[in-house]
Design an enzyme around this catalytic site. Structure first.
Site, PDB file in Angstrom:
ATOM      1  N   GLY A   1      -2.142  -4.605   6.097  1.00  0.00           N
ATOM      2  CA  GLY A   1      -3.250  -5.423   6.632  1.00  0.00           C
ATOM      3  C   GLY A   1      -3.586  -5.100   8.074  1.00  0.00           C
ATOM      4  O   GLY A   1      -4.064  -5.950   8.817  1.00  0.00           O
TER       5      GLY A   1
ATOM      6  N   VAL B   1      -5.303   0.162   8.506  1.00  0.00           N
ATOM      7  CA  VAL B   1      -4.971   1.573   8.291  1.00  0.00           C
ATOM      8  C   VAL B   1      -4.829   1.867   6.789  1.00  0.00           C
ATOM      9  O   VAL B   1      -4.102   2.757   6.375  1.00  0.00           O
ATOM     10  CB  VAL B   1      -3.717   2.009   9.087  1.00  0.00           C
ATOM     11  CG1 VAL B   1      -4.044   2.105  10.562  1.00  0.00           C
ATOM     12  CG2 VAL B   1      -2.544   1.048   8.877  1.00  0.00           C
TER      13      VAL B   1
ATOM     14  N   GLU C   1     -10.277  -1.419  -6.587  1.00  0.00           N
ATOM     15  CA  GLU C   1     -10.420  -2.346  -5.459  1.00  0.00           C
ATOM     16  C   GLU C   1     -11.641  -3.253  -5.655  1.00  0.00           C
ATOM     17  O   GLU C   1     -11.577  -4.452  -5.406  1.00  0.00           O
ATOM     18  CB  GLU C   1     -10.529  -1.560  -4.149  1.00  0.00           C
ATOM     19  CG  GLU C   1     -10.724  -2.454  -2.953  1.00  0.00           C
ATOM     20  CD  GLU C   1      -9.819  -2.123  -1.780  1.00  0.00           C
ATOM     21  OE1 GLU C   1      -8.992  -1.210  -1.897  1.00  0.00           O
ATOM     22  OE2 GLU C   1      -9.951  -2.803  -0.758  1.00  0.00           O
TER      23      GLU C   1
ATOM     24  N   ASP D   1     -11.305   5.625   2.156  1.00  0.00           N
ATOM     25  CA  ASP D   1      -9.866   5.395   2.301  1.00  0.00           C
ATOM     26  C   ASP D   1      -9.081   6.070   1.180  1.00  0.00           C
ATOM     27  O   ASP D   1      -8.065   6.723   1.410  1.00  0.00           O
ATOM     28  CB  ASP D   1      -9.562   3.890   2.293  1.00  0.00           C
ATOM     29  CG  ASP D   1     -10.306   3.158   3.390  1.00  0.00           C
ATOM     30  OD1 ASP D   1     -10.855   3.837   4.287  1.00  0.00           O
ATOM     31  OD2 ASP D   1     -10.350   1.918   3.360  1.00  0.00           O
TER      32      ASP D   1
END
Ligand code: GLA
Length: 388
Positions: A121, A124, A159, A171
């Protein structure tokens, strides 16, 4: 085997009473520049970092998956014939498993143990790392193989459906495709990418985690995305060939500004100017002009702060404190914002002072000790797999 992998092996064996059959890892990422551009078909410049999520697993009879984490309390257990989001960390692996099952990959029950040296969290991309590590664990364990781009899209969809954030592709792509000593200049429309050497002479990239996690980050993120879509709708009505903000320029935006609400206009301006900054950042890196890169990072932060409004007091404070230190060329928030981390371009000789004075000032102001760590461009999960 690295020390952390041996530790994971032991943890797994203690919990499940036997050895794991597969061990994999996936890294987090930081983005040098190009924020909130990925879901606008734009450009990004991330690196995979040397901090990762590791996973070990064994196949079990039946359809039950049991997941444990050394970092987060509470085991997650679910049946493959009934996978529902549970509102906890298990949603990331569950989402990936559900997407794989939709495509009829041959999964069965398993025991898995996760271990992370990647801050969770902290902006990164621990969520992408969790998705990617799960995806590669399944491939290793059950003996199938997905092309890397497909794996990245699958994790992104996981996600969307299981954590509700309509994230872009950056990401997951960086976590899979990262290359040691390189940044990835990625075109998010086509997934074409180019490696940009990321050895910065006397400079280093230092991340600073504000340790602020905003409750509403997912809904704010989705709202920004919807605002961009609104901008595209109006631009496309007035100009041929505009499919995404990637296709628009500032004069077109100005020409339709009377038709847009002021906030939507600013969101679009951020994305258009940020794409230009990515292209300039690449030129700066190739010319080894670190001062110019720093200036672009600073401009990116201001644009995220005032036009896109995804910064917060803590991030602004970290950025401002950092910029006052001699030897810091640039500082900006990295990732989605709303908390999370900043990334700073710091001269090697100033790293110690950076660490000491940013920590001290931040502690004084917010009573929080920030987490500060150097970021070195490292291999992604897939790159490692190709080597081994
Ligand atoms: C999050 C998302 C990415 C990207 C960034 C902002 O990290 O997961 O897809 O949109 O925010 O650049």
């Amino acid at each position: 085997m690295e020390k952390i992998e041996r530790f994971l092996f032991t943890q797994f064996a203690e919990r499940f009473g036997h050895r794991p059959q597969a061990q994999v890892w996936a890294p987090g990422r930081i983005n040098l520049i190009g924020e909130h551009t990925d879901y606008n078909d734009g450009f990004v410049l991330p690196i995979a970092i040397g901090k990762r999520i590791y996973a070990a697993a064994s196949i079990e009879k039946g359809k039950t998956m049991t997941l444990c984490s050394a970092n987060i309390r509470g085991e997650v257990t679910f049946n493959l014939s009934e996978i529902e989001p549970g509102g906890d960390w298990g949603d990331y692996p569950k989402g990936v498993v559900a997407e794989l099952l939709k495509r009829e990959y041959p999964l069965q029950g398993l025991n898995a143990f996760f271990l992370s040296d990647l801050p969770i969290g902290a902006g990164v991309s621990s969520s992408a790392a969790m998705e990617v590590v799960t995806c590669y664990l399944m491939q290793r364990l059950f003996g199938f193989s997905l092309p890397p781009e497909e794996a990245a899209y699958l994790c992104q969809r996981a996600e969307h459906s299981f954590s509700g954030t309509r994230c872009g592709i950056m990401d997951q792509f960086a976590s899979i495709m990262g290359v040691k000593d390189n940044a990835l200049f990625l075109d998010c429309r086509t997934l074409d990418y180019r490696r940009i050497p990321c050895q910065l002479d006397d400079y280093v990239l230092v991340a600073c985690d504000s340790r602020v996690e905003r409750e509403l980050a997912a809904s704010e993120y989705n709202r920004r995305r919807a605002e961009c879509e609104e901008g595209v709708r109006v631009l496309a009505e007035n100009y041929e060939g505009i499919r995404a903000l990637r296709d628009a320029n500032l004069s077109q935006l100005e020409a339709v500004s009377a038709l847009l609400n002021e906030q939507v206009s600013r969101r679009c301006r951020h994305v258009i100017t940020e794409n230009e900054r990515v292209l300039k950042a690449i030129q700066s890196m190739e010319a080894r002009d670190w001062s110019r890169l720093g200036i672009l990072m600073n401009e990116s932060h201001e644009s995220l702060r005032f036009d896109y409004e995804v910064s917060c007091n803590q991030l602004d404070f970290l950025v401002e404190t950092s910029r006052e230190i001699e030897g810091v060329l640039g500082a900006r928030l990295t990732g989605a914002g709303f908390g999370g981390s900043t990334i700073n371009l710091v001269h090697m000789s100033a790293v110690e002072e950076f660490q000491a004075s940013v920590s001290e000032e931040y502690l004084k102001r917010f009573e929080i000790v920030p987490r500060i760590f150097a970021c070195i461009a490292s291999d992604g999960a897939e790159q490692d797999r190709l080597r081994s």
